[in-house]
Each structure stands twice: as C-alpha cells, then as structure tokens.
Design a protein around this motif. Sequence first.
Motif, mmCIF file in Angstrom:
data_model
loop_
_atom_site.group_PDB
_atom_site.id
_atom_site.type_symbol
_atom_site.label_atom_id
_atom_site.label_comp_id
_atom_site.label_asym_id
_atom_site.label_seq_id
_atom_site.Cartn_x
_atom_site.Cartn_y
_atom_site.Cartn_z
ATOM 1 N N ASN A 3 57.335 22.744 47.263
ATOM 2 C CA ASN A 3 58.152 23.449 46.578
ATOM 3 C C ASN A 3 57.816 24.113 45.160
ATOM 4 N N ASN A 4 56.833 23.583 44.593
ATOM 5 C CA ASN A 4 56.493 24.114 43.145
ATOM 6 C C ASN A 4 55.753 25.255 43.677
ATOM 7 N N ILE A 9 55.458 31.436 43.777
ATOM 8 C CA ILE A 9 55.149 32.678 44.581
ATOM 9 C C ILE A 9 56.456 33.454 44.314
ATOM 10 N N VAL A 10 57.639 32.792 44.383
ATOM 11 C CA VAL A 10 58.925 33.660 44.339
ATOM 12 C C VAL A 10 59.322 33.911 43.139
ATOM 13 N N LEU A 11 58.736 33.336 42.072
ATOM 14 C CA LEU A 11 58.958 33.823 40.466
ATOM 15 C C LEU A 11 58.004 34.934 40.274
ATOM 16 N N ARG A 12 56.684 35.150 40.916
ATOM 17 C CA ARG A 12 55.994 36.042 40.865
ATOM 18 C C ARG A 12 56.602 37.333 41.625
ATOM 19 N N VAL A 14 59.595 38.142 41.711
ATOM 20 C CA VAL A 14 60.887 38.530 41.178
ATOM 21 C C VAL A 14 60.541 39.158 39.853
ATOM 22 N N GLU A 15 59.309 38.650 39.428
ATOM 23 C CA GLU A 15 58.908 39.492 38.209
ATOM 24 C C GLU A 15 58.242 40.854 38.581
ATOM 25 N N ALA A 16 57.714 40.828 39.874
ATOM 26 C CA ALA A 16 57.237 42.243 40.193
ATOM 27 C C ALA A 16 58.259 43.150 40.621
ATOM 28 N N HIS A 17 59.575 42.876 40.850
ATOM 29 C CA HIS A 17 61.030 43.382 41.271
ATOM 30 C C HIS A 17 60.891 43.734 42.723
ATOM 31 N N LEU A 18 59.987 42.600 43.528
ATOM 32 C CA LEU A 18 60.135 42.902 44.720
ATOM 33 C C LEU A 18 61.372 42.240 45.396
ATOM 34 N N ILE A 19 61.874 41.364 44.772
ATOM 35 C CA ILE A 19 63.213 40.598 45.433
ATOM 36 C C ILE A 19 64.077 40.280 43.888
ATOM 37 N N SER A 20 65.516 40.382 44.347
ATOM 38 C CA SER A 20 66.209 40.284 43.254
ATOM 39 C C SER A 20 66.430 38.746 42.810
ATOM 40 N N THR A 21 67.165 38.522 41.647
ATOM 41 C CA THR A 21 66.948 37.220 40.989
ATOM 42 C C THR A 21 68.020 36.427 42.008
ATOM 43 N N GLU A 25 66.825 31.565 45.378
ATOM 44 C CA GLU A 25 66.740 30.602 45.987
ATOM 45 C C GLU A 25 66.526 30.573 47.546
ATOM 46 N N ILE A 26 67.193 31.701 48.244
ATOM 47 C CA ILE A 26 66.955 31.807 49.722
ATOM 48 C C ILE A 26 65.529 31.849 49.818
ATOM 49 N N TYR A 27 64.782 33.017 49.097
ATOM 50 C CA TYR A 27 63.309 33.077 49.306
ATOM 51 C C TYR A 27 62.717 31.939 49.101
#
Length: 194
Positions: A3-4, A9-12, A14-21, A25-27
């Motif tokens: 999970n960590n 990975i997902v936070l990165r 989001v920061e790169a604007h590849l996925i929305s905030t 949770e889904i990603y």
Amino acid sequence: MINNFSNHIVLRLVEAHLISTEDKEIYTFGLSQLTRYVIFLLACTFLGVVNHNLLGITFFVIFFIPLRNTTGGFHLKGELSCFLFSILTIVIYSLLQTWLEMYSHRFLGMFIIILAILQLVLPSVDHANNPIHHTGFKLFRFYKIKVIIIETILSFVAIYSNYWIVPRTIMIVLLFNLISNVIGLLIRRKSLVQ
C-alpha cells in the motif's frame, strides 16, 4: 508495504498531473491489487521452476482462481498470512500432483465427477474479501456452475487426449476448493451461533 508503494507511485502521478486527485484512491487500489498479483505470479513461477513443475502450477492457477472467485470459501485476514498460505497451497499441489501420477484415468474421472457434484451442492461462502450480496447470489451461482462444468469438461477432454496433467490439476483444484468451502461454512456457522 504494498500500500505504501502504491501510494507513493500514485502521489508521483498526481504531482506530475497524469491523474486527478479525485481518482487517487481508485488508482492506489488498482496498483495495490496489480502489485499483489504480480508478486504472487512471480512466486508461483519461481516455485514452478524450482520444482520442475511450471506447467502444472500454471494450470493450477488458471483453474483455481476462477473457481475460488465464484465460490468464496475460507479466507485469512492478514495479507502476509494469506500470501504465505497461498504459496503453501501451491507447494502442496506440486506434491499431490506428482503423487497422483500413479492413479488411473477411471479413478481421476470418478473423483472429478464426485468433487464437481459436491462443489455444486455446497453453497457459495461469502467473506469480507469476496462478499456475495443477496442480489448477486444468483449471478455467483450461475458463474460457479459454469466454471465447474467447463473445468469438468476440460478434464475429460484431457483424459481422452491422454494429457494427464490437466485432470490431475482439476481434481486437486476441486478438492482444495471443496475443503476451503467447508471450512468457510463451518466458520460462518460458528460466528452465527455466537
């Protein structure tokens, strides 16, 4: 730990604007599940290579997962204990599969039919990891019947073709799943009594 890793990975992403905030949770969930499956498949591959039974273990995973997903059964609570128990199941399968090489096609065919019938008679067992809601019960039952029929037919086609690894694997899959369902039913009955 998984999970960590997924959160990182997902936070990165989001920061790169590849996925929305909003979709974070889904990603995270999807990446966690994918990582678990990849680790499990790598462990199965390693065991298959070490035991010289990669084909058998591949068949076991292919036949066991759909049956398990449609019937429910006994589940462990912790991720690590579940993973270790799954690996132990693969090791036991390898030992049983080798042991069953000495039995005839009549024995295999008869035992597969008995186990398939018992599997069809037993109810599906829900669990927090695999909930079967009242409205979805008929759908689960339909898929369970379909999977059992397909696997039984495949086993008899393989017996007819003298491809013995498939019926031996399906027999062990049906046996393991039957044991899992009985244990799951006993646990559910015990929790309902208390």
